[in-house]
Scaffold this motif. Sequence first.
Motif, short mmCIF file in Angstrom:
data_model
loop_
_atom_site.label_atom_id
_atom_site.label_comp_id
_atom_site.label_asym_id
_atom_site.label_seq_id
_atom_site.Cartn_x
_atom_site.Cartn_y
_atom_site.Cartn_z
N ALA A 121 36.48 -11.93 -30.78
CA ALA A 121 36.45 -10.93 -31.84
C ALA A 121 37.62 -9.96 -31.71
CB ALA A 121 35.14 -10.15 -31.79
N CYS A 122 38.01 -9.37 -32.85
CA CYS A 122 39.00 -8.30 -32.82
C CYS A 122 38.29 -6.97 -32.68
CB CYS A 122 39.87 -8.35 -34.07
SG CYS A 122 38.95 -8.20 -35.62
N THR A 123 38.99 -5.86 -32.88
CA THR A 123 38.42 -4.53 -32.74
C THR A 123 38.86 -3.68 -33.93
OG1 THR A 123 40.29 -3.57 -31.54
CG2 THR A 123 38.66 -4.76 -30.23
N ARG A 124 38.64 -2.37 -33.85
CA ARG A 124 39.11 -1.46 -34.89
C ARG A 124 40.53 -0.97 -34.62
NH1 ARG A 124 36.06 2.70 -34.01
NH2 ARG A 124 36.96 3.99 -35.64
N LYS A 125 41.22 -1.56 -33.67
CA LYS A 125 42.63 -1.23 -33.43
C LYS A 125 43.47 -1.97 -34.45
CE LYS A 125 42.08 -0.33 -28.48
NZ LYS A 125 42.41 -0.77 -27.10
N THR A 126 43.54 -1.39 -35.64
CA THR A 126 44.25 -1.99 -36.77
C THR A 126 45.20 -0.96 -37.37
OG1 THR A 126 42.46 -1.33 -38.28
CG2 THR A 126 42.33 -3.53 -37.32
N VAL A 127 46.17 -1.44 -38.14
CA VAL A 127 47.08 -0.53 -38.84
C VAL A 127 46.30 0.16 -39.96
CG1 VAL A 127 49.17 -0.36 -40.23
CG2 VAL A 127 49.07 -1.99 -38.32
N PRO A 128 46.30 1.50 -40.03
CA PRO A 128 45.58 2.18 -41.12
C PRO A 128 45.97 1.63 -42.48
CG PRO A 128 46.29 3.77 -39.48
CD PRO A 128 46.92 2.44 -39.09
N GLY A 129 44.95 1.35 -43.28
CA GLY A 129 45.17 0.79 -44.60
C GLY A 129 45.29 -0.72 -44.64
N GLY A 141 42.02 -17.43 -38.25
CA GLY A 141 42.30 -18.07 -36.97
C GLY A 141 41.05 -18.51 -36.23
N GLY A 142 39.89 -18.32 -36.84
CA GLY A 142 38.64 -18.76 -36.22
C GLY A 142 37.93 -17.69 -35.42
N GLY A 143 38.41 -16.43 -35.50
CA GLY A 143 37.80 -15.36 -34.74
C GLY A 143 36.76 -14.60 -35.55
N ASP A 144 36.12 -13.66 -34.88
CA ASP A 144 35.09 -12.82 -35.48
C ASP A 144 35.69 -11.45 -35.81
OD1 ASP A 144 32.72 -10.73 -35.21
OD2 ASP A 144 31.78 -12.67 -35.57
N THR A 145 35.24 -10.86 -36.92
CA THR A 145 35.83 -9.60 -37.38
C THR A 145 35.33 -8.37 -36.64
OG1 THR A 145 34.13 -9.36 -39.08
CG2 THR A 145 36.16 -10.50 -39.70
N HIS A 146 34.23 -8.49 -35.88
CA HIS A 146 33.58 -7.32 -35.28
C HIS A 146 33.21 -6.38 -36.43
CE1 HIS A 146 32.60 -4.42 -32.11
NE2 HIS A 146 32.87 -5.35 -31.21
N ALA A 247 36.41 -16.20 -20.20
CA ALA A 247 35.62 -17.22 -20.90
C ALA A 247 34.63 -17.92 -19.97
CB ALA A 247 36.56 -18.25 -21.53
N LYS A 248 34.90 -17.89 -18.70
CA LYS A 248 34.03 -18.57 -17.72
C LYS A 248 32.87 -17.70 -17.21
CE LYS A 248 37.87 -21.37 -15.88
NZ LYS A 248 38.75 -21.59 -14.71
N THR A 249 32.76 -16.47 -17.71
CA THR A 249 31.78 -15.53 -17.16
C THR A 249 30.39 -15.63 -17.77
OG1 THR A 249 32.43 -13.80 -18.73
CG2 THR A 249 33.60 -13.86 -16.60
N GLY A 250 30.28 -16.28 -18.93
CA GLY A 250 28.96 -16.40 -19.56
C GLY A 250 28.64 -15.32 -20.57
N VAL A 251 29.64 -14.52 -20.97
CA VAL A 251 29.39 -13.49 -21.99
C VAL A 251 29.27 -14.15 -23.37
CG1 VAL A 251 30.56 -11.69 -20.68
CG2 VAL A 251 31.87 -13.07 -22.32
N ASP A 252 28.74 -13.38 -24.32
CA ASP A 252 28.55 -13.89 -25.68
C ASP A 252 29.72 -13.60 -26.60
OD1 ASP A 252 25.68 -14.78 -25.34
OD2 ASP A 252 25.45 -12.65 -24.90
N VAL A 253 30.41 -12.49 -26.35
CA VAL A 253 31.51 -12.06 -27.21
C VAL A 253 32.65 -11.54 -26.35
CG1 VAL A 253 32.24 -10.52 -29.08
CG2 VAL A 253 29.90 -11.37 -29.03
N ILE A 254 33.87 -11.94 -26.67
CA ILE A 254 35.07 -11.42 -26.02
C ILE A 254 35.87 -10.69 -27.08
CG2 ILE A 254 37.16 -11.97 -24.73
CD1 ILE A 254 35.79 -14.56 -23.81
N SER A 255 35.94 -9.35 -26.96
CA SER A 255 36.64 -8.54 -27.95
C SER A 255 38.05 -8.22 -27.46
CB SER A 255 35.87 -7.24 -28.21
OG SER A 255 34.60 -7.53 -28.75
N MET A 256 39.03 -8.45 -28.33
CA MET A 256 40.43 -8.30 -27.95
C MET A 256 41.20 -7.52 -29.01
SD MET A 256 41.06 -12.27 -26.76
CE MET A 256 42.75 -11.96 -26.24
N GLY A 257 41.55 -6.29 -28.70
CA GLY A 257 42.42 -5.55 -29.60
C GLY A 257 43.78 -6.21 -29.73
#
Length: 274
Positions: A121-129, A141-146, A247-257
């Motif tokens: 997933a991505c985060t809210r670290k986006t360009v304003p607007g 790209g196959g990711g989640d929008t968060h 990815a090997k830790t067993g978490v459900d979501v990996i969020s990446m700014g």
Amino acid sequence: MLNSELERFIQEDLGPYDLSCTLVPEREVKAIIFAKEECTLAGIDVAMSIFKYFNLHATTPYHDGDKIQAGDTIFYLAGSSVSMLRAERLSLNFLGHLSGIATLTSRCVQIVSAFSDAKVACTRKTVPGMRSLEKMAVMAGGGDTHRFSLSDCIMLKDNHIKLMGFEAAISEARKRASFTQKIDVEVETMEEALLVAGLGVDIIMLDNMSPGEVLRTVQTLKKAGLKEHVFIEVSGNITIENLEEYAKTGVDVISMGSLIHAARWMDLSMEFSV
């Protein structure tokens, strides 16, 4: 894209006195937009809106999410020479930027899928607007929008906890949340994760933990019988270089700014055929 949004971008690019584009003779021309490198496409509909605004005829065999090779033609264009020049930089900027995000996201999803079913997933670290478009590129790209905004989910972060403490913040969130809203709580240690899991939150975000710390936390939650009742999200300093370990830790979501702020623009170009 709404015309009001599009016109703001056009006004920025053309300015009050566009001499460079109007220097050329007004005539019907054809052009193509092509890729100079392999990428995952995003921004096709945005580019189409730009071409439509300038009354250009545009066709493409592609959709957002399609993977293309260097040399592939993305758009075939026909119309006014002046309009073509005015649409050139704006369309290439959107396509290059958004395709860069989609390409990086696709690579990250591919890495994670080799080891787990975790969402990237991505985060809210986006360009304003630009948030809706940048998150659209992550989807391509196959990711989640968060979450798109603060209203989508109640996320209690470190500053919430400093002001209220875990129990008071979670209690108040549960009182005020709509039945459609989930509660996501940021923690920094295994002990904090165990505490908030017992308080009935929906998502626990493990913040700035090493892969080893994340793995131990997930295993401890499982042993305590708490993992099955909560989603585990990991975030903070995650890059394409260390993604495999997370990815090997067993978490459900990996969020990446970094899906957005570290994405490199794709090299695309417009070429006239006259």
